[in-house]
Design a protein around this motif. Structure first.
Motif, PDB file in Angstrom:
ATOM      1  N   UNK A  83       6.749  13.548   3.202  1.00 29.44           N
ATOM      2  CA  UNK A  83       8.025  12.964   3.618  1.00 29.44           C
ATOM      3  C   UNK A  83       8.741  12.283   2.461  1.00 29.44           C
ATOM      4  N   UNK A  84       8.018  11.930   1.397  1.00 29.43           N
ATOM      5  CA  UNK A  84       8.709  11.309   0.263  1.00 29.43           C
ATOM      6  C   UNK A  84       9.661  12.300  -0.409  1.00 29.43           C
ATOM      7  N   UNK A  85       9.270  13.550  -0.469  1.00 27.97           N
ATOM      8  CA  UNK A  85      10.167  14.567  -1.029  1.00 27.97           C
ATOM      9  C   UNK A  85      11.476  14.621  -0.266  1.00 27.97           C
TER      10      UNK A  85
ATOM     11  N   UNK B 143       1.173  12.570   4.757  1.00 30.42           N
ATOM     12  CA  UNK B 143       2.480  12.285   5.356  1.00 30.42           C
ATOM     13  C   UNK B 143       3.424  11.675   4.324  1.00 30.42           C
ATOM     14  N   UNK B 144       2.899  10.730   3.519  1.00 30.59           N
ATOM     15  CA  UNK B 144       3.722  10.110   2.475  1.00 30.59           C
ATOM     16  C   UNK B 144       4.177  11.164   1.479  1.00 30.59           C
ATOM     17  N   UNK B 145       3.231  12.001   1.060  1.00 28.80           N
ATOM     18  CA  UNK B 145       3.530  12.985   0.019  1.00 28.80           C
ATOM     19  C   UNK B 145       4.596  13.965   0.489  1.00 28.80           C
TER      20      UNK B 145
ATOM     21  N   UNK C  25      14.862   5.014   1.424  1.00 27.06           N
ATOM     22  CA  UNK C  25      13.930   6.145   1.483  1.00 27.06           C
ATOM     23  C   UNK C  25      12.517   5.629   1.722  1.00 27.06           C
ATOM     24  N   UNK C  26      12.181   4.562   1.001  1.00 24.73           N
ATOM     25  CA  UNK C  26      10.850   3.972   1.110  1.00 24.73           C
ATOM     26  C   UNK C  26      10.587   3.484   2.539  1.00 24.73           C
TER      27      UNK C  26
ATOM     28  N   UNK D 199       1.460   9.238  -5.723  1.00 21.10           N
ATOM     29  CA  UNK D 199       1.865  10.609  -5.402  1.00 21.10           C
ATOM     30  C   UNK D 199       2.767  11.178  -6.507  1.00 21.10           C
TER      31      UNK D 199
ATOM     32  N   UNK E  74      12.654  12.282   1.803  1.00 19.08           N
ATOM     33  CA  UNK E  74      13.340  10.986   1.735  1.00 19.08           C
ATOM     34  C   UNK E  74      14.099  10.856   0.416  1.00 19.08           C
TER      35      UNK E  74
ATOM     36  N   UNK F 255       0.846  -1.196   0.000  1.00 17.71           N
ATOM     37  CA  UNK F 255       0.000   0.000   0.000  1.00 17.71           C
ATOM     38  C   UNK F 255       0.885   1.250   0.000  1.00 17.71           C
ATOM     39  N   UNK F 256       1.921   1.218   0.837  1.00 19.62           N
ATOM     40  CA  UNK F 256       2.841   2.360   0.911  1.00 19.62           C
ATOM     41  C   UNK F 256       3.487   2.597  -0.450  1.00 19.62           C
ATOM     42  N   UNK F 257       3.901   1.512  -1.102  1.00 11.70           N
ATOM     43  CA  UNK F 257       4.541   1.631  -2.419  1.00 11.70           C
ATOM     44  C   UNK F 257       3.588   2.251  -3.439  1.00 11.70           C
TER      45      UNK F 257
ATOM     46  N   UNK G  83       1.056   4.175  -2.750  1.00 11.09           N
ATOM     47  CA  UNK G  83       0.842   5.587  -2.384  1.00 11.09           C
ATOM     48  C   UNK G  83       1.951   6.453  -2.990  1.00 11.09           C
TER      49      UNK G  83
ATOM     50  N   UNK H 240      -6.464   2.126  11.112  1.00 14.78           N
ATOM     51  CA  UNK H 240      -6.187   3.503  11.506  1.00 14.78           C
ATOM     52  C   UNK H 240      -7.385   4.129  12.188  1.00 14.78           C
TER      53      UNK H 240
ATOM     54  N   UNK I 256      11.965   4.507   5.182  1.00 12.22           N
ATOM     55  CA  UNK I 256      11.958   5.600   6.163  1.00 12.22           C
ATOM     56  C   UNK I 256      10.585   6.269   6.263  1.00 12.22           C
ATOM     57  N   UNK I 257       9.691   5.973   5.313  1.00 17.93           N
ATOM     58  CA  UNK I 257       8.349   6.566   5.347  1.00 17.93           C
ATOM     59  C   UNK I 257       7.513   5.914   6.440  1.00 17.93           C
TER      60      UNK I 257
ATOM     61  N   UNK J  43      11.263  16.666  -7.992  1.00 19.21           N
ATOM     62  CA  UNK J  43      11.551  16.637  -6.559  1.00 19.21           C
ATOM     63  C   UNK J  43      12.959  17.125  -6.246  1.00 19.21           C
TER      64      UNK J  43
ATOM     65  N   UNK K 222      -6.444  13.204   3.640  1.00 20.04           N
ATOM     66  CA  UNK K 222      -6.066  11.942   4.278  1.00 20.04           C
ATOM     67  C   UNK K 222      -4.704  12.114   4.956  1.00 20.04           C
ATOM     68  N   UNK K 223      -4.645  11.937   6.279  1.00 23.51           N
ATOM     69  CA  UNK K 223      -3.376  12.244   6.961  1.00 23.51           C
ATOM     70  C   UNK K 223      -2.227  11.323   6.530  1.00 23.51           C
ATOM     71  N   UNK K 224      -2.508  10.044   6.242  1.00 25.46           N
ATOM     72  CA  UNK K 224      -1.411   9.163   5.838  1.00 25.46           C
ATOM     73  C   UNK K 224      -0.880   9.549   4.462  1.00 25.46           C
TER      74      UNK K 224
END
Lengths: 248, 248
Positions: free
Chosen positions: A227-229, A223-225, B235-236, A183, A231, A175-177, A179, B246, B238-239, B163, A218-220
Motif C-alpha cells: 500500500x505504500x506504493x 500490507x505496508x509494502x 500517505x503515511x 521497505x 499511497x 513502528x509503521x514509520x 516499516x 496482532x 493512510x497506511x 516507485x 508477515x501480513x502487516x
C-alpha cells in the motif's frame, strides 16, 4: 551491509534491524543484529550492530565474558550503573577489538574491520537513553534535535524518517514509520534483507513492550509494502502539476 | 557531491542536475553540470557530470577542442554520426583525463579524480538514447528495465523514482517526480544544492522543449517542497495501523 535504526520518542524507544550479512553477493547469511539484556523492573538495554560481523560478535561475546567459565562471568551491561557507562564500556571494547584486528592483519588504517553500535535502553531511576558508538570508541547521544540514529545503509530510508518523525507520535506509528523506511531500503538495496527484528521499549517499562521478527510472509509488512506504493503515487498526484509555460 | 538524473520516457528525455561543488564544507561553489549541444532539427546532445570538477571540465573543454584556435576547432559531439559514438568518444576522453591526473599526482588507484557522465540525446533518423559513462571509459545504455540513471549522491532520491517512474508518464509528471527526488536529497544532504538545472528533450524535437534553472525562490519548487511533506504524512496515515496485539 546492514540497516538499523534506533528512535527516541517521548513514550520510549523503538528499534529495528535487518539480518542480512554478506561477503560478496554470493555469500549471504542471516545473523541477528539486535541483542537485548533485561532485568525486569530494573533495566533493559539493547544493542544494534552494523559493520564487520566478526568484530560485532566479538564485542557481544566479550560483554558477556563468554571466554570465562559460566560461573565466573560478569556482564558489563548488567553491572554498569548508568547507560552512559554502558556506552563507554562498549566503546572501549569496540575500539580495542577493531584495533587488534587491524594490526594483526597488516591492513591498519584501511577500515576493513570497522563497525558501529547503537546502544538503547533505560535503567531504573534514570531516563531512557540512546547512543551511537563509533568504531573509534567515542559516542554521541540522541537529543531533541537528533532523536534517531541510523547505521549501515542509511540513505534510502532517511528522507521518510526526516519527514515523518514526531517525538510525540505513538509507538505504533513509529513502528509503521520504520516499516516504511525499511521497505524503501529493501526495495533499493540487495544488501539489506528480511527478516527484520523489531523491539519496542516503553518508558519505565523495564521489559520489552513488544518484540517481533518480521519475515517475508508477515501480513502487516506485506500490507505496508504494497500500500505504500499506492499511497506514494496518490501523494505524488496530489502535488501541483508542472507546466512548461509558466509565468513566474 | 552532486546529484544528476537522466530519465528516458516514451515521449523523450528529462534531465536534472544540481550545481553545488564543494571541497570541504567551507569551500562551496556553484558550477553548471549540464552541458548541451544542439543543431536544431538535426541533433541535441546533453551531458550531466558528476565527480572531480577539474576532470569533468577538462572533458567538456577537450570535446570542444578549446585548446585550438577557434577556427580550427572540431566538436566531437557535433560531428559524431551516432549517439553510440558520442558515448564512446566521451568515454575515451574521460578515461584519458582521469589516468593523466592520477599518474601525475602519484596517487594512482586512489580514485581521487574519478568522474561519471550521463550522455543523453537524439540524432535525426535515430531513437533518443541515454548512456552512463564510467570513469574507466566504458558505458551502459538505458533500457526498458533500467530506464533512468543517477550519478553522485543517488541514494536519498532513489526510492521515490523507483516507485513513481512509468515510461508512459507525461514529461510534466516526470519533472514533478524529479523535483520530489531532488527535494528529498537536498533535505538530507548538504553537498547537493540549489540552483537546479532542468532540461526536457521531446522525441524528434531536436531542440530543448523546455529549459529552466530552479533557484531557491522558484515558486513551483517551493510548492513541491512544502506540499510533499504534507502529502507524505497523509500517505503515511493512510497506511494500515500497527498493533502490538496482532493475531497473525
Amino acid at each position: 551491509m546492514t540497516y538499523c535504526v534506533g528512535m527516541m520518542l517521548d513514550k520510549g524507544l523503538v528499534l529495528m534491524s535487518d539480518t542480512r550479512t554478506n561477503s560478496g553477493v554470493d555469500n549471504i547469511s542471516v545473523f541477528r543484529k539486535m541483542f537485548t539484556w533485561n532485568v525486569p523492573g530494573e533495566r533493559i538495554i539493547t544493542l544494534l550492530t552494523a559493520g564487520n560481523l566478526a568484530s560485532t560478535q566479538a564485542v557481544i561475546s566479550q560483554l558477556e565474558e563468554r571466554m570465562k567459565e559460566p560461573d565466573e562471568r560478569d556482564n558489563i551491561i548488567l553491572k554498569s550503573p548508568t547507560m552512559f557507562q554502558v556506552a563507554t564500556e562498549i566503546g572501549k571494547l569496540l575500539r580495542t577489538i577493531i584495533a587488534e584486528r587491524q594490526d594483526s592483519n597488516g591492513v591498519k588504517g584501511r577500515g576493513r574491520f570497522t563497525a558501529s553500535i547503537i546502544v538503547a535502553g533505560q535503567i531504573a531511576g534514570m531516563e531512557p537513553r540512546l547512543f551511537m558508538v563509533y568504531p573509534e570508541g567515542n559516542f554521541i547521544e540522541a537529543s531533541r534535535d537528533t532523536p534517531f540514529f541510523q547505521i549501515g545503509e542509511t540513505k534510502y530510508g532517511r528522507p521518510i524518517i526526516i519527514r515523518g518523525y514526531d517525538p510525540e507520535m505513538s509507538m505504533e506509528d513509529a513502528v509503521k514509520l520504520l516499516m516504511v523506511s525499511f521497505d524503501s531500503t529493501l526495495k533499493a538495496n540487495l544488501s539489506v534483507g528480511l527478516p527484520l527484528d523489531l523491539q519496542v521499549i516503553e518508558r519505565n517499562g523495564f521489559k520489552p513492550k513488544h518484540e517481533h521478527r518480521i519475515t517475508h510472509d508477515d501480513p502487516y509488512f506485506q500490507a505496508i509494502s504494497s500500500s505504500w506504493g499506492d499511497a506514494l503515487k496518490n501523494a505524488f498526484h496530489s502535488l501541483p502539476d508542472y507546466s512548461f509555460y509558466r509565468e513566474d
